[in-house]
Design an enzyme around this catalytic site. Sequence first.
Site, mmCIF file in Angstrom:
data_model
loop_
_atom_site.group_PDB
_atom_site.id
_atom_site.type_symbol
_atom_site.label_atom_id
_atom_site.label_comp_id
_atom_site.label_asym_id
_atom_site.label_seq_id
_atom_site.Cartn_x
_atom_site.Cartn_y
_atom_site.Cartn_z
ATOM 1 N N LYS A 34 29.860 45.795 43.351
ATOM 2 C CA LYS A 34 28.518 46.354 43.420
ATOM 3 C C LYS A 34 28.287 47.263 42.214
ATOM 4 C CE LYS A 34 29.561 47.981 47.416
ATOM 5 N NZ LYS A 34 29.636 48.583 48.765
ATOM 6 N N GLY A 80 24.452 55.050 53.004
ATOM 7 C CA GLY A 80 24.885 53.925 53.822
ATOM 8 C C GLY A 80 24.580 52.554 53.264
ATOM 9 N N GLY A 122 26.333 50.694 51.221
ATOM 10 C CA GLY A 122 27.506 49.822 51.263
ATOM 11 C C GLY A 122 27.808 49.326 52.658
#
Length: 265
Positions: free
Chosen positions: A174, A208, A210
């Site tokens: 990511k 939050g 991820g």
Amino acid sequence: MIPNILSIAGSDPSGGAGIQADIKAISANGGYAMAVITGLTVQNTRGVQAVQLVDPAMITAQIDALRDDIRIDAVKIGMLGNADIIAAVARALEGLDAPIVLDPVMVAKGGDRLLHADAVAALRQHLLPRAALITPNLPEAADLLGLPEAEDEATMQDHAERLMRHGAQAVLMKGGHLPGGASPDLLMTESNATWLRAARIDSPNTHGTGCTLSSAIAARLGSGIPLPDAVAQAKSYITGAIAGAGRLSVGHGHGPTHHFHAWQT
């Protein structure tokens, strides 16, 4: 048939991350959410004040009870906390025929460490090779590898390849921590390296993300959707959740994403 998706993670009382975010994301992506809690946190949108981990035997008992009664179609693993919990979860999932999405939660958004430093090796040994997909952000990938954090796409790809050599079946790197106006993610499998690109959304409401993304992927995999499509669909979902977060009014720090942005307009 609605897939049964198990989240194994810590609790966030503010509702933006952890088990609470997982349940919302799994539900929003078509799954029936189940939860095994690995730890309690004292936190809000401004940060984590305390963490109390659950005894590994209790975590094992929770998983055993579910496996004894309920079909599990996919698993998402989040915060585990220490090496004993990692080993217990790995043993409890032994023989389960379902894809596992591992989100290696190590540090909270505000910088608070959620995985003991001496447990990183246990995560690599026990769970990395078991996961159908691992979804680290750039600091987490660097932590797993013992390397400096990637600052460009070439280093992102190098880190993904190194994680594959450590035994990962597939890696979603990511790229939200990269500088610039884009937010590229890299899906690395044995056969392909695919970049998923999206414009960066300027928002403080990313608490939050991820947890939410990995749970959305698990829900899609549990429905039988192939990995590349599951990741692309989950990426689109989290982009919408961040874009819609301004409709919420939760806290004064890093606010949560809007898990039900498609329904609560």
